[in-house]
Design an enzyme around this catalytic site. Structure first.
Site, short mmCIF file in Angstrom:
data_model
loop_
_atom_site.label_atom_id
_atom_site.label_comp_id
_atom_site.label_asym_id
_atom_site.label_seq_id
_atom_site.Cartn_x
_atom_site.Cartn_y
_atom_site.Cartn_z
N LEU A 60 -6.02 -6.16 17.98
CA LEU A 60 -6.93 -7.28 18.26
C LEU A 60 -8.38 -6.85 18.05
CD1 LEU A 60 -5.19 -8.99 21.34
CD2 LEU A 60 -5.00 -9.57 18.92
N THR A 87 -8.37 3.66 10.32
CA THR A 87 -7.22 2.74 10.45
C THR A 87 -6.35 2.76 9.19
OG1 THR A 87 -8.14 1.25 12.10
CG2 THR A 87 -6.61 0.27 10.52
N THR A 96 -3.12 -3.91 -1.77
CA THR A 96 -4.03 -4.81 -2.48
C THR A 96 -4.12 -4.46 -3.96
OG1 THR A 96 -6.36 -5.39 -2.67
CG2 THR A 96 -5.90 -3.26 -1.72
N ASP A 97 -4.51 -5.43 -4.77
CA ASP A 97 -4.73 -5.16 -6.20
C ASP A 97 -6.01 -4.36 -6.43
OD1 ASP A 97 -6.59 -7.15 -5.61
OD2 ASP A 97 -6.00 -8.50 -7.23
N GLU A 98 -6.87 -4.26 -5.37
CA GLU A 98 -8.15 -3.56 -5.55
C GLU A 98 -7.97 -2.08 -5.82
OE1 GLU A 98 -11.35 -4.57 -2.98
OE2 GLU A 98 -10.75 -6.66 -2.83
N TYR A 142 -13.19 0.44 1.02
CA TYR A 142 -11.97 -0.30 1.39
C TYR A 142 -10.84 0.03 0.41
CZ TYR A 142 -8.57 -4.11 1.34
OH TYR A 142 -7.39 -4.83 1.32
N LYS A 171 -7.24 2.01 0.97
CA LYS A 171 -5.92 1.41 0.72
C LYS A 171 -5.16 2.25 -0.33
CE LYS A 171 -4.35 -1.93 2.13
NZ LYS A 171 -3.56 -2.26 3.35
N ASN A 217 -5.94 -13.64 -1.19
CA ASN A 217 -5.23 -14.73 -0.49
C ASN A 217 -6.22 -15.76 0.04
OD1 ASN A 217 -2.28 -13.39 1.12
ND2 ASN A 217 -3.25 -12.66 -0.74
N ARG A 220 -11.81 -13.53 -9.50
CA ARG A 220 -10.72 -13.19 -8.59
C ARG A 220 -9.52 -14.07 -8.90
NH1 ARG A 220 -13.65 -9.56 -8.26
NH2 ARG A 220 -14.56 -8.52 -6.45
N ASP A 236 -26.47 -8.71 -5.12
CA ASP A 236 -25.06 -8.45 -5.41
C ASP A 236 -24.49 -7.41 -4.43
OD1 ASP A 236 -22.71 -8.78 -6.74
OD2 ASP A 236 -23.43 -8.01 -8.68
#
Ligand code: NAD
Ligand code: DAU
Length: 350
Positions: free
Chosen positions: A39, A104, A132-134, A157, A161, A187, A221, A287
């Protein structure tokens, strides 16, 4: 006879996790679903209010950074399978503060892998890691990410991942842990925290606030309805092959500026504004650092091998999404007060 399943779903109070929880709790009454979530600011019990009384469902508040807690949880609940969605998920926050992402997304995933490796005694389990695709980096005008595309993560990020994906694969190759991985595009849908592009723009249009488009708005995207992602996760969990990776995407590429303009048109209609009124709120801002130009997924493998396809058109999904945000004012108001204001002011101050 095989053992009854007790599935640990991590991050089930977040955006995608709440849709996965809802699908699994309702569709599989024979499974016990344990939702583990810390949470954080992104986790919200309101997202899963409708399942909290289901007899096959239990919520546990906890942190995947806590290895001892995970060891006990696996033993106490007799966890047979894992659907791992818990993560720090917002690229901009990873740029201003990477450590939560490292703790995390990397350490937390390693802790979960260790708990599963130590507790599971045979191969009749699934550790399914949602990614993720990133991780594949950034595309130019042409081409698509395939499952075999080399990793080239470029933000804290995506690097976190990518690290977690590598760990999951390493546990499969080294310890034969039965893993699956999927890498999905952007998403959209209900219950998404309004730091992300679509809910942020809907909320700002509604309140006549500037619409902050990064750079020239030319980044691309590929957008997928969140319930289609949840269906893909269901299909992969039940019929995907152990040790395999599946790309999930919407075949639905938009430049950010075209998408924001389209949202403005929908909102003008829904709010009875004159055509073109909301577009006047568009404001080009500094940007994102290291902003990836284009993501595009080749989802042929999941389509051909597992028969999954997106179920609804973007235009229809976006209408439904706008309606959900307009009809759930209390949900939006509760999370856009307090800390959100501080985040928003700090991030968009320029
Ligand atoms: P989200 O930020 O909405 O939700 C993340 C959830 O994880 C929250 O409920 C949060 O409380 C929980 N969490 C965070 N840290 C935790 C910890 N240490 N221990 C336990 N719980 C913790 O994220 P999302 O958009 O729903 O993404 C879910 C997963 O899907 C993530 O792994 C993300 O990388 C991946 N993903 C997201 C997208 C997207 O477009 N949102 C696309 C592809 C993949
Ligand atoms: O591709 C999958 C990824 O999609 C997920 O792994 C991430 O968890 C998820 O957050 C998302 O990452 P993006 O960075 O693509 O999503 P975001 O909604 O933050 O931004 C979408 C695009 O819109 C991106 O090009 C940046 C731009 N943008 C975003 C915001 C918040 C703006 O122009 N203005 C904004 O205010």
């Amino acid at each position: 006879m095989s053992q009854p399943k007790t599935i640990l779903i991590t991050g089930g109070a977040g955006f995608i996790g709440s849709h996965v929880i809802r699908l699994f709790v309702h569709k599989y009454p024979q499974y016990k679903i344990v939702n583990l979530d810390k949470l954080t600011y992104a986790g919200n019990l309101e997202n899963i209010r409708d399942v909290e009384k289901a007899s096959n469902y239990e919520f546990v508040k906890g942190d995947i950074q806590d290895k001892n807690f995970l060891t006990k949880l696996f033993e106490e609940k007799n966890i047979t399978d894992v659907l791992h969605l818990a993560a720090e998920s917002h690229v901009d926050r990873s740029i201003s503060g990477p450590m939560d992402f490292i703790m995390t997304n990397i350490v937390g995933t390693a802790n979960l892998l260790e708990a599963a490796r130590n507790y599971w005694k045979d191969e009749n389990h699934i550790f399914y890691h949602i990614s993720t695709d990133e991780v594949y980096g950034s595309l130019g005008a042409e081409g698509f990410f395939e499952e075999t595309t080399a990793y080239d993560p470029r933000s804290p990020y995506s690097a976190s991942k990518a690290s977690s994906d590598h760990l999951v694969r390493a546990y499969h190759h080294t310890y034969k842990l039965p893993v699956k991985i999927s890498n999905c595009s952007n998403n959209y849908g209900s219950h998404q925290f309004p730091e992300k592009l679509i809910p942020l723009m809907i909320n700002n249009i509604k309140h006549n606030k500037p619409l902050p488009v990064y750079g020239k708005g030319e980044n691309v995207r590929d957008w997928l309805w969140v319930e289609d992602h949840a269906r893909a996760i269901d299909v992969i969990f039940h019929t995907g092959k152990i040790g395999e990776t599946y790309n999930i995407g919407g075949w639905n590429e938009w430049t950010n500026i075209a998408l924001v303009k389209f949202l403005c048109q929908i909102m003008d209609r829904k709010l009875n504004r004159a055509a073109g009124e909301s577009e006047k709120l568009i404001s080009y801002v500094t940007d994102r650092a290291g902003h990836d130009l284009r993501y595009a997924i080749d989802a042929t493998k999941i389509k051909n091998e597992l028969g999954w396809m997106p179920s609804i058109k973007f235009e229809e999904g976006l209408e439904k999404t706008v309606d959900w945000y307009l009809q759930n004012e209390n949900w939006v108001n509760a999370i856009t007060s307090g800390d959100y204001q501080k985040y928003y002011e700090a991030h968009y101050k320029g």
